[in-house]
Design a protein around this motif. Structure first.
Motif, PDB file in Angstrom:
ATOM      1  N   LEU A 110      41.767  49.609  35.231  1.00 24.96           N
ATOM      2  CA  LEU A 110      41.616  48.227  35.725  1.00 24.96           C
ATOM      3  C   LEU A 110      41.300  48.197  37.222  1.00 24.96           C
ATOM      4  N   ARG A 111      41.737  49.221  37.936  1.00 25.48           N
ATOM      5  CA  ARG A 111      41.610  49.318  39.402  1.00 25.48           C
ATOM      6  C   ARG A 111      42.499  48.285  40.101  1.00 25.48           C
ATOM      7  N   LEU A 112      42.566  48.438  41.425  1.00 21.98           N
ATOM      8  CA  LEU A 112      43.464  47.566  42.190  1.00 21.98           C
ATOM      9  C   LEU A 112      42.706  46.396  42.813  1.00 21.98           C
ATOM     10  N   HIS A 113      43.416  45.337  43.081  1.00 18.79           N
ATOM     11  CA  HIS A 113      42.846  44.227  43.839  1.00 18.79           C
ATOM     12  C   HIS A 113      42.478  44.724  45.231  1.00 18.79           C
ATOM     13  N   PRO A 114      41.389  44.218  45.803  1.00 15.22           N
ATOM     14  CA  PRO A 114      41.100  44.581  47.193  1.00 15.22           C
ATOM     15  C   PRO A 114      42.284  44.173  48.059  1.00 15.22           C
ATOM     16  N   HIS A 126      53.765  40.013  49.027  1.00 19.19           N
ATOM     17  CA  HIS A 126      52.679  39.087  48.666  1.00 19.19           C
ATOM     18  C   HIS A 126      52.526  38.993  47.151  1.00 19.19           C
ATOM     19  N   LEU A 127      52.496  40.149  46.488  1.00 17.62           N
ATOM     20  CA  LEU A 127      52.344  40.166  45.028  1.00 17.62           C
ATOM     21  C   LEU A 127      53.500  39.435  44.360  1.00 17.62           C
ATOM     22  N   GLY A 128      54.690  39.692  44.853  1.00 21.37           N
ATOM     23  CA  GLY A 128      55.881  39.063  44.272  1.00 21.37           C
ATOM     24  C   GLY A 128      55.880  37.558  44.473  1.00 21.37           C
ATOM     25  N   ALA A 129      55.419  37.123  45.638  1.00 25.15           N
ATOM     26  CA  ALA A 129      55.396  35.683  45.919  1.00 25.15           C
ATOM     27  C   ALA A 129      54.441  34.970  44.954  1.00 25.15           C
ATOM     28  N   VAL A 130      53.288  35.571  44.694  1.00 23.78           N
ATOM     29  CA  VAL A 130      52.333  34.938  43.758  1.00 23.78           C
ATOM     30  C   VAL A 130      52.940  34.878  42.355  1.00 23.78           C
ATOM     31  N   TYR A 131      53.585  35.958  41.929  1.00 21.81           N
ATOM     32  CA  TYR A 131      54.194  35.973  40.593  1.00 21.81           C
ATOM     33  C   TYR A 131      55.304  34.920  40.503  1.00 21.81           C
ATOM     34  N   ALA A 132      56.112  34.837  41.536  1.00 20.43           N
ATOM     35  CA  ALA A 132      57.221  33.863  41.526  1.00 20.43           C
ATOM     36  C   ALA A 132      56.673  32.442  41.452  1.00 20.43           C
ATOM     37  N   ARG A 133      55.563  32.204  42.141  1.00 19.83           N
ATOM     38  CA  ARG A 133      54.963  30.870  42.149  1.00 19.83           C
ATOM     39  C   ARG A 133      54.322  30.581  40.798  1.00 19.83           C
ATOM     40  N   ASP A 134      53.487  31.522  40.342  1.00 22.75           N
ATOM     41  CA  ASP A 134      52.686  31.268  39.138  1.00 22.75           C
ATOM     42  C   ASP A 134      53.506  31.335  37.864  1.00 22.75           C
ATOM     43  N   ILE A 135      54.366  32.317  37.765  1.00 27.38           N
ATOM     44  CA  ILE A 135      55.029  32.569  36.476  1.00 27.38           C
ATOM     45  C   ILE A 135      56.457  32.037  36.463  1.00 27.38           C
ATOM     46  N   LEU A 136      57.154  32.176  37.584  1.00 20.68           N
ATOM     47  CA  LEU A 136      58.544  31.695  37.590  1.00 20.68           C
ATOM     48  C   LEU A 136      58.641  30.248  38.061  1.00 20.68           C
ATOM     49  N   GLY A 137      57.503  29.701  38.525  1.00 21.91           N
ATOM     50  CA  GLY A 137      57.482  28.283  38.878  1.00 21.91           C
ATOM     51  C   GLY A 137      58.221  27.924  40.153  1.00 21.91           C
ATOM     52  N   GLY A 172      49.327  44.094  41.101  1.00 26.06           N
ATOM     53  CA  GLY A 172      48.404  44.736  42.031  1.00 26.06           C
ATOM     54  C   GLY A 172      47.172  45.259  41.332  1.00 26.06           C
ATOM     55  N   VAL A 173      47.268  45.528  40.028  1.00 20.75           N
ATOM     56  CA  VAL A 173      46.063  45.933  39.288  1.00 20.75           C
ATOM     57  C   VAL A 173      45.284  44.669  38.935  1.00 20.75           C
ATOM     58  N   ARG A 174      43.963  44.807  38.821  1.00 20.69           N
ATOM     59  CA  ARG A 174      43.145  43.662  38.416  1.00 20.69           C
ATOM     60  C   ARG A 174      43.347  43.470  36.929  1.00 20.69           C
ATOM     61  N   GLY A 175      43.636  42.247  36.539  1.00 17.63           N
ATOM     62  CA  GLY A 175      43.888  41.997  35.132  1.00 17.63           C
ATOM     63  C   GLY A 175      45.374  41.941  34.886  1.00 17.63           C
ATOM     64  N   VAL A 176      45.750  42.090  33.624  1.00 16.04           N
ATOM     65  CA  VAL A 176      47.162  41.938  33.263  1.00 16.04           C
ATOM     66  C   VAL A 176      47.639  43.175  32.503  1.00 16.04           C
ATOM     67  N   SER A 177      48.678  43.809  33.011  1.00 11.72           N
ATOM     68  CA  SER A 177      49.273  44.960  32.348  1.00 11.72           C
ATOM     69  C   SER A 177      50.786  44.798  32.425  1.00 11.72           C
ATOM     70  N   ILE A 204      46.108  36.172  43.232  1.00  9.97           N
ATOM     71  CA  ILE A 204      46.445  37.375  44.007  1.00  9.97           C
ATOM     72  C   ILE A 204      45.310  37.696  44.969  1.00  9.97           C
ATOM     73  N   ASP A 205      44.084  37.585  44.475  1.00 10.17           N
ATOM     74  CA  ASP A 205      42.942  37.816  45.367  1.00 10.17           C
ATOM     75  C   ASP A 205      42.986  36.867  46.563  1.00 10.17           C
ATOM     76  N   ALA A 206      43.287  35.618  46.282  1.00 16.01           N
ATOM     77  CA  ALA A 206      43.323  34.623  47.359  1.00 16.01           C
ATOM     78  C   ALA A 206      44.455  34.918  48.340  1.00 16.01           C
TER      79      ALA A 206
END
Lengths: 337, 337
Positions: free
Chosen positions: B118-122, B161-172, B288-293, B324-326
């Motif tokens: 999947l590779r990583l996000h830039p 940063h990754l955790g903050a996006v997940y907390a916002r998007d998935i944990l609301g 951190g990987v592009r896509g969902v794993s 995450i990209d943003a």
């Protein structure tokens, strides 16, 4: 008569918690010790009126007009307050007028003062805080629980030696089994320090090395079927795991209390709560310093103080200090019993 | 229709646990997804006869004749077994034929294959495993839970940063509060890496930084009175804390079961057990990987698989990848919603 100096000004509810702990110890433990209460005489005397001391002749009051606060910087506090209960209590031991010291005060200050005043055993590079974890099996000693944030592999090996002696002398494990805390059991697991430590531990001969152990092995109290006695890690990891556990246990119990209030009254809960309860094990010994120095939690209850007194007496009686010297300097000292 | 590829050969009781999880997901979740079952066709077909699938048209079978064992070395396994369920499942996503991947198999192999395929996000230096911890308050995301044993301060900042996006998007959590796991709250606490990370975190603007947090703050779910959403640490500490917690929760429940067997039948226990139960939260996303794993425990129960499917669908629906990209490249991407 073993002389145990107790910082009367240490805990969050000092001196009352300390004095109640002393009262319990005098009532319940074999009469092989006396207590040196170190603190502000007026406060201690006033506090003593609130508790029932069975044998007042075994309690001595030693004045220490200064108190180190919980928020104070350790070295600064120790140097700036030579008449603090911590400095005076350890000073007694330094000059041979006391055999052990216990404090529920500023952990950093107790560590610093213990190292400065008692000094380290030859062969010890750094002292480590040992903590006894309740587990599903026998209790497990974890060290370092917070004295050293960064450790090199040789220091971790030193902790293994110190932990093995404590497990043998105090926890009664004839052949202590030591594990190195890691994230997998294989040789190649872990960071550089732990990988190198793993090789040093494998080569060590005076304790039984179980190999790398994982976080899950601590509450289980065993690793791959073998009972675990000692778990070694640096103080950064150890402190995080310790505080995590204390908090998780509190959350479990308060959840039970909230959801099923009647359950806490059931007699069978006693065993469950005991597993979650640190105070049973009586404080955290600072291992590696010459003599005996035991650190208790600031929020200690009297039972924790009583048990710390029990452990302090045991450490003196069994001559743990001599055994540590023998473990670390086998050619110089006598053989370990 | 969101396409979720599920490694049918991953868990300790594969494929049955996975198939039962799929059956639950199809029955209970909104019908916005289909499942791509990746594994040995014969095994999967035989297994499907044992479960009740409400809508067979939403289940596709994809052949992957090879299986990566739990003990295999990750990179070797991925390179040596290009037709494993892990490689085939992630390969689908790489070529745009799937939107998400879930596996309860060899964690290292899933991590390695996800990064390779999947590779990583830039802007991401290393991917991190996020784990949602039950707490006394709202669940807390801890990362890294084991992908990286050594991390530098910038990598820890990336995890925040990754955790903050997940907390916002998935944990609301509208404004995720992030803590850095340490052994005290003061600036000067911790090892060199954490001290430097603390300064980087303080300067970060797109998440709310609560400062250093301690082990005790995780089960409490708050730090100094503020609810905690994300806790950042390296994968060495995170993995030890995670495994410690899982084991402590198991020990606690088995103690209750042993001492007070009738209590587990009481309806009020449900809430207590939920707090101790990871499977509610549905696997650990590799962030951190592009896509969902999503990585599930080898000992997962069907409910954990079902919940991992729910989380995977949610990650795709909400376009977490774009967010995450943003977050990481604010000038290049669109603003985070």
């Amino acid at each position: 008569m073993i002389r145990v100096a107790l910082d009367a000004m240490g805990s969050d509810h000092a001196p009352q918690v300390e004095l109640e702990g002393v009262a319990q110890a005098l009532r319940e433990l074999p009469p092989t010790f006396k207590i040196q209460l170190v603190g502000r005489i007026a406060d201690v005397e006033a506090g003593l009126e609130q508790v029932e001391i069975v044998d007042r002749s075994r309690v001595e009051l030693i004045d220490a007009p200064e108190v180190v606060g919980m928020g104070e910087k350790p070295l600064q506090a120790i140097r700036g307050k030579p008449n603090s209960s911590i400095a005076v209590g350890l000073g007694l031991q330094k000059k041979g007028a006391s055999d052990a010291f216990i404090s529920a005060g500023n952990t950093g200050a107790v560590m610093a003062a213990s190292t400065l005043l008692l000094r380290l055993h030859p062969g010890v590079q750094r002292p480590a805080i040992g903590t006894v974890f309740p587990t599903a099996q026998q209790p497990v000693l974890l060290l370092d629980a917070g004295a050293n944030v960064d450790c090199d592999p040789r220091e971790l090996l030193g902790f293994a030696h110190l932990g093995a002696v404590y497990a043998r002398d105090i926890l009664g494990r004839a052949h202590p089994a030591v594990g190195l805390l890691n994230i997998g059991e294989e040789d190649e697991k872990g960071n550089a320090v732990v990988k190198e430590a793993h090789q040093l531990f494998k080569a060590a001969t005076n304790f039984q090395y179980l190999g790398n152990v994982e976080g899950r092995d601590i509450p289980a109290g065993e690793c791959r079927g073998t009972p675990l006695d000692v778990v070694v890690c640096d103080g950064f990891v150890g402190n995080i795991v310790l505080k995590f556990y204390e908090s998780a246990a509190r959350v479990f119990v308060s959840l039970l209390r909230q959801e099923i209030p009647d359950i806490l009254k059931r007699p069978e809960m006693a065993k469950v709560l005991k597993v979650l309860d640190y105070s049973t094990y009586g404080g955290a010994p600072l291992l590696g310093v010459r003599g005996v120095s035991i650190i208790c939690h600031g929020s200690s209850q009297p039972k924790a103080i009583r048990n710390a007194i029990r452990v302090a007496v045991q450490m003196v009686e069994i001559e743990m200090d001599r055994h540590i010297d023998a473990e670390l300097n086998p050619s110089a000292g006598k053989a370990v019993v």
